[in-house]
Design a protein around this motif. Structure first.
Motif, PDB file in Angstrom:
ATOM      1  N   VAL A   9       4.057  10.575  49.654  1.00 44.40           N
ATOM      2  CA  VAL A   9       5.309  10.994  50.270  1.00 44.40           C
ATOM      3  C   VAL A   9       6.173  11.567  49.146  1.00 44.40           C
ATOM      4  CG1 VAL A   9       7.380  10.304  51.521  1.00 44.40           C
ATOM      5  CG2 VAL A   9       5.167   9.266  52.089  1.00 44.40           C
ATOM      6  N   TYR A  10       6.351  12.885  49.187  1.00 49.71           N
ATOM      7  CA  TYR A  10       7.182  13.569  48.203  1.00 49.71           C
ATOM      8  C   TYR A  10       8.577  13.712  48.774  1.00 49.71           C
ATOM      9  CZ  TYR A  10       2.868  14.705  45.779  1.00 49.71           C
ATOM     10  OH  TYR A  10       1.682  14.623  45.109  1.00 49.71           O
ATOM     11  N   GLU A  11       9.573  13.708  47.892  1.00 49.18           N
ATOM     12  CA  GLU A  11      10.949  13.838  48.345  1.00 49.18           C
ATOM     13  C   GLU A  11      11.699  14.804  47.451  1.00 49.18           C
ATOM     14  OE1 GLU A  11      14.880  11.076  48.571  1.00 49.18           O
ATOM     15  OE2 GLU A  11      13.038  10.211  49.396  1.00 49.18           O
ATOM     16  N   GLY A  12      12.571  15.573  48.078  1.00 52.12           N
ATOM     17  CA  GLY A  12      13.427  16.513  47.355  1.00 52.12           C
ATOM     18  C   GLY A  12      14.129  17.422  48.341  1.00 52.12           C
ATOM     19  N   PRO A  13      14.965  18.313  47.837  1.00 47.48           N
ATOM     20  CA  PRO A  13      15.690  19.227  48.728  1.00 47.48           C
ATOM     21  C   PRO A  13      14.795  20.358  49.230  1.00 47.48           C
ATOM     22  CG  PRO A  13      16.278  19.648  46.456  1.00 47.48           C
ATOM     23  CD  PRO A  13      15.374  18.448  46.444  1.00 47.48           C
ATOM     24  N   LEU A  14      15.188  20.933  50.372  1.00 42.89           N
ATOM     25  CA  LEU A  14      14.502  22.128  50.860  1.00 42.89           C
ATOM     26  C   LEU A  14      14.644  23.245  49.828  1.00 42.89           C
ATOM     27  CD1 LEU A  14      15.670  22.241  54.596  1.00 42.89           C
ATOM     28  CD2 LEU A  14      13.370  21.715  53.754  1.00 42.89           C
ATOM     29  N   LEU A  15      13.589  24.004  49.642  1.00 41.82           N
ATOM     30  CA  LEU A  15      13.626  25.119  48.700  1.00 41.82           C
ATOM     31  C   LEU A  15      14.744  26.094  49.060  1.00 41.82           C
ATOM     32  CD1 LEU A  15      12.606  26.772  46.327  1.00 41.82           C
ATOM     33  CD2 LEU A  15      10.725  27.580  47.779  1.00 41.82           C
ATOM     34  N   LEU A  16      14.948  26.354  50.337  1.00 39.57           N
ATOM     35  CA  LEU A  16      16.008  27.275  50.764  1.00 39.57           C
ATOM     36  C   LEU A  16      17.387  26.767  50.331  1.00 39.57           C
ATOM     37  CD1 LEU A  16      16.533  29.953  52.200  1.00 39.57           C
ATOM     38  CD2 LEU A  16      16.780  28.664  54.321  1.00 39.57           C
ATOM     39  N   ASP A  17      17.615  25.451  50.392  1.00 41.50           N
ATOM     40  CA  ASP A  17      18.891  24.884  49.945  1.00 41.50           C
ATOM     41  C   ASP A  17      19.067  25.040  48.440  1.00 41.50           C
ATOM     42  OD1 ASP A  17      19.424  24.172  52.557  1.00 41.50           O
ATOM     43  OD2 ASP A  17      18.946  22.047  52.272  1.00 41.50           O
ATOM     44  N   VAL A  18      17.992  24.913  47.690  1.00 35.01           N
ATOM     45  CA  VAL A  18      18.041  25.092  46.231  1.00 35.01           C
ATOM     46  C   VAL A  18      18.370  26.548  45.902  1.00 35.01           C
ATOM     47  CG1 VAL A  18      16.672  25.010  44.103  1.00 35.01           C
ATOM     48  CG2 VAL A  18      16.471  23.161  45.795  1.00 35.01           C
ATOM     49  N   LEU A  19      17.751  27.473  46.622  1.00 39.12           N
ATOM     50  CA  LEU A  19      17.960  28.902  46.359  1.00 39.12           C
ATOM     51  C   LEU A  19      19.377  29.361  46.691  1.00 39.12           C
ATOM     52  CD1 LEU A  19      14.537  30.260  47.619  1.00 39.12           C
ATOM     53  CD2 LEU A  19      15.301  30.029  45.245  1.00 39.12           C
ATOM     54  N   ALA A  20      20.121  28.586  47.446  1.00 43.90           N
ATOM     55  CA  ALA A  20      21.524  28.918  47.727  1.00 43.90           C
ATOM     56  C   ALA A  20      22.323  29.008  46.434  1.00 43.90           C
ATOM     57  CB  ALA A  20      22.133  27.880  48.663  1.00 43.90           C
ATOM     58  N   ARG A  21      21.880  28.319  45.395  1.00 43.00           N
ATOM     59  CA  ARG A  21      22.588  28.335  44.108  1.00 43.00           C
ATOM     60  C   ARG A  21      22.561  29.712  43.449  1.00 43.00           C
ATOM     61  NH1 ARG A  21      23.231  22.861  42.341  1.00 43.00           N
ATOM     62  NH2 ARG A  21      24.585  23.682  40.723  1.00 43.00           N
ATOM     63  N   VAL A  22      21.639  30.592  43.886  1.00 42.96           N
ATOM     64  CA  VAL A  22      21.597  31.973  43.369  1.00 42.96           C
ATOM     65  C   VAL A  22      21.861  32.980  44.483  1.00 42.96           C
ATOM     66  CG1 VAL A  22      20.231  31.624  41.274  1.00 42.96           C
ATOM     67  CG2 VAL A  22      19.058  32.012  43.452  1.00 42.96           C
ATOM     68  N   GLY A  23      22.603  32.547  45.497  1.00 46.40           N
ATOM     69  CA  GLY A  23      23.082  33.475  46.508  1.00 46.40           C
ATOM     70  C   GLY A  23      22.200  33.715  47.702  1.00 46.40           C
TER      71      GLY A  23
END
Length: 180
Positions: free
Chosen positions: A77-91
């Motif tokens: 079971v891996y945990e972390g934020p959605l990649l799309l939410d992370v990419l919000a940091r670069v617009g």
């Protein structure tokens, strides 16, 4: 557009030739194999070239998802934020993505030089039911230096080939023609 896509795929299959985002980043040569990642950050490079460097604490502050995923005969079971939410940091905008963003690639690079390309639309929950996260834990524990500190986990993939371990950078590459 097909020629541009071919160039992105060629770049993804070639050894890393870009500037290193972190001075501590190890270099992978033909004779050495990187077994552990000493880089403790994830560099995001936006479509306009802007860079944002994230730490474990930055990712831990984002909303989190849990994904059960099998990798090399081991189910975790891996945990972390959605990649799309992370990419919000670069617009990169939130879900649902606009039509003009459907022709955008993400080039993910690992500390050992491994690279993989994902389509931005694959990260959008409005497009794809399976999630793609930036994992920083495995069964509740921080990822090991052989896997982390960050790993892309593409839920639903039969093979773990797109789930890049030791991820150190993600570049947003628009492939489509600008819309007038």
């Amino acid at each position: 557009m097909a020629a541009l896509l071919s160039l992105v795929v060629l770049a993804a299959c070639s050894p890393v030739a870009t500037a290193q985002p972190d001075a501590e980043q190890p270099s992978a040569s033909a004779t050495e194999r990187i077994e552990t990642n000493t880089i403790q950050t994830l560099t995001l490079i936006g479509a306009g070239g802007e860079e944002v460097v994230l730490t474990r604490q930055d990712l831990a502050a984002l909303p989190r998802e849990q994904v059960t995923f099998s990798r090399h005969e081991d189910t975790s079971v891996y945990e972390g934020p959605l990649l799309l939410d992370v990419l919000a940091r670069v617009g990169v905008p939130a879900s649902p993505l606009r039509k003009d963003q459907q022709a955008t690639a993400l080039l993910i690079t690992a500390a050992d030089g491994y690279q993989v390309v994902l389509g931005l639309a694959e990260t959008d929950p409005a497009t794809r039911a399976d999630r793609i996260i930036i994992a920083d834990t495995d069964d509740g524990e921080p990822l090991s230096p052989q896997t982390g500190p960050f790993m892309v986990v593409a839920e639903g993939d039969v093979r773990a080939a797109r789930s890049a371990r030791m991820a150190v950078s993600i570049r947003v590459i628009p492939l489509g023609e600008p819309q007038a």
